[in-house]
Every structure is written in C-alpha cells, then in structure tokens.
Design an enzyme around this catalytic site. Structure first.
Site: not given
Ligand SMILES: NC(=O)c1ccc[n+]([C@@H]2O[C@H](COP(=O)([O-])OP(=O)(O)OC[C@H]3O[C@@H](n4cnc5c(N)ncnc54)[C@H](O)[C@@H]3O)[C@@H](O)[C@H]2O)c1
Length: 262
Positions: A143, A156
């Site tokens: 991130s 985080y």
């Molecule tokens: N969306 C953003 O703005 C953003 C920004 C920076 C980084 N990220 C990172 O990107 C990644 C995905 O984020 P997102 O926004 O798509 O999240 P999201 O919540 O939309 O999707 C996350 C997915 O991971 C699954 N999940 C959660 N816990 C789990 C576990 N213990 N084992 C297996 N699967 C699990 C959930 O069921 C879901 O399908 C994360 O690592 C997040 O920190 C997201």
C-alpha cells in the site's frame, strides 16, 4: 516466463476488489488461476463466472492467516496442477482506529491477515517453486501507507511497511532459485471496499472531489490498473526486476501538501 499462458497463478483474497481484478486479467491472458480466497459465496461465484467466460479458474477456500489452511491450499493446488508459477499475495484487511483505542485483538487481526498471511503463503508456495526447479514470481500487494500515512493507521501501516521489507529479504533469499519477489503499492483504488467507505461519509460527493483533487492525474486507480502492473511483474518483461516496490497511486503520494496559496 515469456507470457502467462498455462502458467499456474495463485491470487489470494481474489473474491473481491483488487484480487478479483488481478485474477480476471491473468485468466483472460491465458493463466490457470487459483482463487485462494476466504468466503465460499465470493469464491464460488467468481469461479463460475470465469469458467462461463471460458477461462481456467478454481476456487480453493483459504484463510491466509491460518497455517493449516495455507498448507492445505498449496497441497490442493499441487494436486490439481502439479506446479505453481506465480503467487500474488493480495488478501488484506483494514482497521483504521486511534492507537489510544485500538486493542491487541485489533493489532492481531490486521497483522495476522496482512503480514503473517504474506509470510505463510510465500513460505509454502516458495518451497513448491524451489522443488519444481523452474523459478517463479511472487508479487505482494502492499500500500502507499508503506511510504506516507495518516493518523490512526498504525496497524495497517506497520503491516504494509513490513511487507515491503519482507519483499526485499525474500528477493535476496530466493533469487538463487530463479524466484523474483516484488511489491505493488496501490493508493486509493475503486473497489466495493472503497465505495462502502465513501458512502459512510457525510457528503460522499464532496469527499470524492477532494480525493480526486489530491491526485496529480485527477483520478484514483481501478483494480484493472493494478492488475496490469502485476502482470508486468510476473512476465519476462520484468525479468531482471526483483526486490523492488512500485507505487501506483496517480501521483497522490508525490504531493508535499495541498494548498493553492503557496
Ligand atoms: N482498495 C484500496 O484502495 C487499496 C489501497 C491500497 C492497498 N490495498 C490492498 O489491496 C489488497 C486488496 O484490497 P481490496 O480493497 O481489494 O479489498 P477487498 O476487501 O475489496 O477484498 C479483499 C478480499 O480478500 C478476502 N480476504 C479477507 N481476509 C482474507 C483471508 N484471511 N484469507 C483469504 N482471503 C481473505 C476478502 O474476502 C475479499 O475477497 C489488500 O491487501 C489491501 O490492503 C487496497
């Protein structure tokens, strides 16, 4: 690897958001994609959807924070495909809370999924890659909070900073086996998670405009934008890149502060 045709790609947390975008792009470009995600409803729906589109996809229920679950997932994948070429450590959760109120249980939840999950999946997948003697590629979804952050994000930010540090260490450890390890660090990305967060704000329209204005390019990323960078990092286009982290945030983090006055 020249392209990802018929390569076996595991994407953790692929039931939704960025992981789903990565899984779809990889499958569209010919990979055999393992949907290693936690919830049956999301995993099965995406598997069906992708197979109806003619892609190769298998849902394998996985909780990345649980060692037995990760071990079982890797064994099951090897049973189906015989090898693993790519791991995308994407699963992650967010708890933004004041350090004055956050509990040890909050800390454990974030660290267990976001940091321990990367360690566990990498450990078991890397062992399979080493045994296979064909190398491989691991991409960790980190991130922009690994570089610059905000109040109330300690847990985080610690997890994501840890991912970037672990990425460099894994790259150094696994390079001799032909395994490359890199991190992708997204900023705001338009997922259901982001839309839900926005909808809880008092004036979502005004907040979203403020967010867009902070981006040099005037917009946030989509899961497809993140997926393209991941694709680059798992193919031979990036064959001499390892131990690196890549910010993808429309110029958000490049900004020193937000003011038109000076
Ligand atoms: N969306 C953003 O703005 C953003 C920004 C920076 C980084 N990220 C990172 O990107 C990644 C995905 O984020 P997102 O926004 O798509 O999240 P999201 O919540 O939309 O999707 C996350 C997915 O991971 C699954 N999940 C959660 N816990 C789990 C576990 N213990 N084992 C297996 N699967 C699990 C959930 O069921 C879901 O399908 C994360 O690592 C997040 O920190 C997201």
């Amino acid at each position: 690897m020249q392209d990802i045709n018929n390569k076996v790609v595991i994407v953790t947390g692929s039931g939704n958001g960025i992981g789903k975008g990565i899984a779809e792009l990889m499958a569209k470009r010919g990979a055999k994609v393992i949907l290693a995600t936690k919830y049956d409803d999301e995993g099965s729906a995406l598997e069906n959807n992708m197979m109806e589109m003619g892609y190769w996809a298998r849902y394998v229920q996985t909780d990345v924070s649980n060692e037995e679950s990760v071990k079982n997932m890797v064994e099951e994948v090897l049973g189906i495909t015989g090898k693993i070429d790519v791991l995308v450590n994407n699963a992650g959760i967010t708890i933004f809370k004041s350090i004055l109120e956050a509990t040890l249980s909050d800390w454990n939840k974030v660290i267990d999924t976001d940091l321990k999950g990367v360690f566990l999946c990498s450990k078991y997948v890397a062992a399979a890659m080493v045994k296979n003697l064909e190398g491989g590629s691991i991409v960790n979804i980190s991130s922009n909070h690994a570089y610059r952050t905000l109040p109330d994000t300690e847990m985080y930010a610690a997890a994501k900073g840890g991912i970037n540090a672990m990425t460099r260490s894994m790259a150094v450890s696994l390079g001799k086996f032909g395994i490359r390890v890199n991190a992708v660090c997204p900023g705001f990305t338009d997922t259901n998670h982001y839309q839900r967060w926005l909808s809880e704000k008092e004036n979502p329209g005004a907040i979203e405009k403020e967010i867009f204005d902070l981006h040099a390019l005037g917009k946030i990323s989509t899961p497809a934008d993140i997926a393209e960078l991941v694709f680059f990092l798992v193919t031979d286009s990036s064959k001499n890149i390892t131990g690196s982290d890549f910010l993808i945030d429309g110029g958000l983090t490049a900004r020193l502060y937000h003011s038109d006055k000076f």
